[in-house]
Design a protein around this motif. Sequence first.
Motif, PDB file in Angstrom:
ATOM      1  N   GLY A  26       0.820  -1.206   0.000  1.00 42.60           N
ATOM      2  CA  GLY A  26       0.000   0.000   0.000  1.00 42.60           C
ATOM      3  C   GLY A  26       0.852   1.252   0.000  1.00 42.60           C
ATOM      4  O   GLY A  26       1.919   1.300  -0.614  1.00 42.60           O
ATOM      5  N   GLY A  27       0.385   2.269   0.725  1.00 35.27           N
ATOM      6  CA  GLY A  27       1.036   3.569   0.688  1.00 35.27           C
ATOM      7  C   GLY A  27       2.410   3.609   1.314  1.00 35.27           C
ATOM      8  O   GLY A  27       3.158   4.563   1.092  1.00 35.27           O
ATOM      9  N   ASN A  28       2.766   2.575   2.104  1.00 37.12           N
ATOM     10  CA  ASN A  28       4.142   2.541   2.609  1.00 37.12           C
ATOM     11  C   ASN A  28       5.116   2.111   1.518  1.00 37.12           C
ATOM     12  O   ASN A  28       6.301   2.359   1.611  1.00 37.12           O
ATOM     13  N   SER A  43      -4.879  -1.466   0.396  1.00 38.68           N
ATOM     14  CA  SER A  43      -4.928  -0.013   0.329  1.00 38.68           C
ATOM     15  C   SER A  43      -4.612   0.449  -1.097  1.00 38.68           C
ATOM     16  O   SER A  43      -5.248  -0.005  -2.039  1.00 38.68           O
ATOM     17  N   SER A  44      -3.623   1.312  -1.270  1.00 37.86           N
ATOM     18  CA  SER A  44      -3.256   1.717  -2.635  1.00 37.86           C
ATOM     19  C   SER A  44      -2.866   0.517  -3.478  1.00 37.86           C
ATOM     20  O   SER A  44      -3.108   0.489  -4.692  1.00 37.86           O
ATOM     21  N   ASN A  72       9.342   7.485   2.072  1.00 40.41           N
ATOM     22  CA  ASN A  72       8.189   6.850   1.446  1.00 40.41           C
ATOM     23  C   ASN A  72       6.914   7.659   1.666  1.00 40.41           C
ATOM     24  O   ASN A  72       6.078   7.799   0.767  1.00 40.41           O
ATOM     25  N   TRP A 105       4.470   9.274  -1.153  1.00 31.52           N
ATOM     26  CA  TRP A 105       3.043   8.929  -1.165  1.00 31.52           C
ATOM     27  C   TRP A 105       2.165  10.181  -1.129  1.00 31.52           C
ATOM     28  O   TRP A 105       1.203  10.302  -1.884  1.00 31.52           O
ATOM     29  N   GLU A 163       0.395  10.231  -4.666  1.00 30.12           N
ATOM     30  CA  GLU A 163      -0.620   9.182  -4.555  1.00 30.12           C
ATOM     31  C   GLU A 163      -1.849   9.573  -3.749  1.00 30.12           C
ATOM     32  O   GLU A 163      -2.968   9.163  -4.071  1.00 30.12           O
ATOM     33  N   LEU A 164      -1.669  10.321  -2.687  1.00 31.78           N
ATOM     34  CA  LEU A 164      -2.763  10.621  -1.767  1.00 31.78           C
ATOM     35  C   LEU A 164      -3.987  11.198  -2.460  1.00 31.78           C
ATOM     36  O   LEU A 164      -5.122  10.811  -2.183  1.00 31.78           O
ATOM     37  N   TYR A 215      -4.896   8.358  -6.361  1.00 32.08           N
ATOM     38  CA  TYR A 215      -5.364   6.972  -6.377  1.00 32.08           C
ATOM     39  C   TYR A 215      -6.791   6.833  -5.842  1.00 32.08           C
ATOM     40  O   TYR A 215      -7.581   6.055  -6.388  1.00 32.08           O
TER      41      TYR A 215
END
Length: 286
Positions: A25-27, A94-95, A188, A192, A196-197, A200
């Motif tokens: 995911g987002g990590n 998640s992502s 990271n 993100w 991405e926040l 996505y």
Amino acid sequence: MLAVPGAELYYETAGSGPLVLLIPGGNGDTLPYAGLLRLLSDEYTVVAYNRRGFSRSPIVGPVNAEGRLDADADDALALIGHLGSGPAHVFGSSSGAIVALRLLTRSPEHVATLISHEPPLAKLLPDGDEWLAFLDELYDAWRADGPAEAMRRFGERILGVTEDDSSDRFAALPDEQRTELMQRMGANLNFWFEYELKTYPRYEPDLTVLSGLTDRLVLAGGKESRGLFPYRPNTVLAERLGLQVVDFPGNHIGYATHPVEFAAQLRALLASRTRPDARPADRPTG
């Protein structure tokens, strides 16, 4: 490392057998999947990787923000082709679940089973505009106040966390691995937030295509996440696709906080879908 167009992908493998690809995911990192990688490796070839742009998977040249989701899906497909000899079981959270859904709709022939764990698809929700506005506010808070404050607000509103428990989220990892992960999390998180926040969660999966792929799609959530934002989009998908949401141990990162129980349930689910005598109609759809 695997060279792909515009990036290099860091990945780790364990075991032998049918391919199981774990999309973070987002990590963006492999380490939260360390438990699943180890616990499933007696029966499967398990692969975890860092998505492009996150630690250890550098992007070559400028980031193509508009094409990132397609690039992520292409990267997952490249790993399947590089490491497998047939369709893969894919788990994304998640992502990573959004990436996995994009992979399934674009390349279904390469996916045997897809477990989509809490994809934050805000646009599916009746109050989605409010959530997208909040994510935009988080982005502004990150720009103004840094990742710590933005993540505090993220945890309170998105995950239902009332205090900073980041030191405990990955307590199941050995101390050395947890320290290593935390050292990479800062960079990271910034990647993100930047790329991405805001984008996505605005993705809208092709429900027409997905409706023809329900025999290989599992919508998953955390038992402790019910009612929270990351859990809710799957309930909408379940209603529209005629599926059910399968609850796994823990919350949004139950695979990291409850790896033994999570791996056992994932193993049972995959086994139920790969029995030689299981026709598509016999396989559980939820």
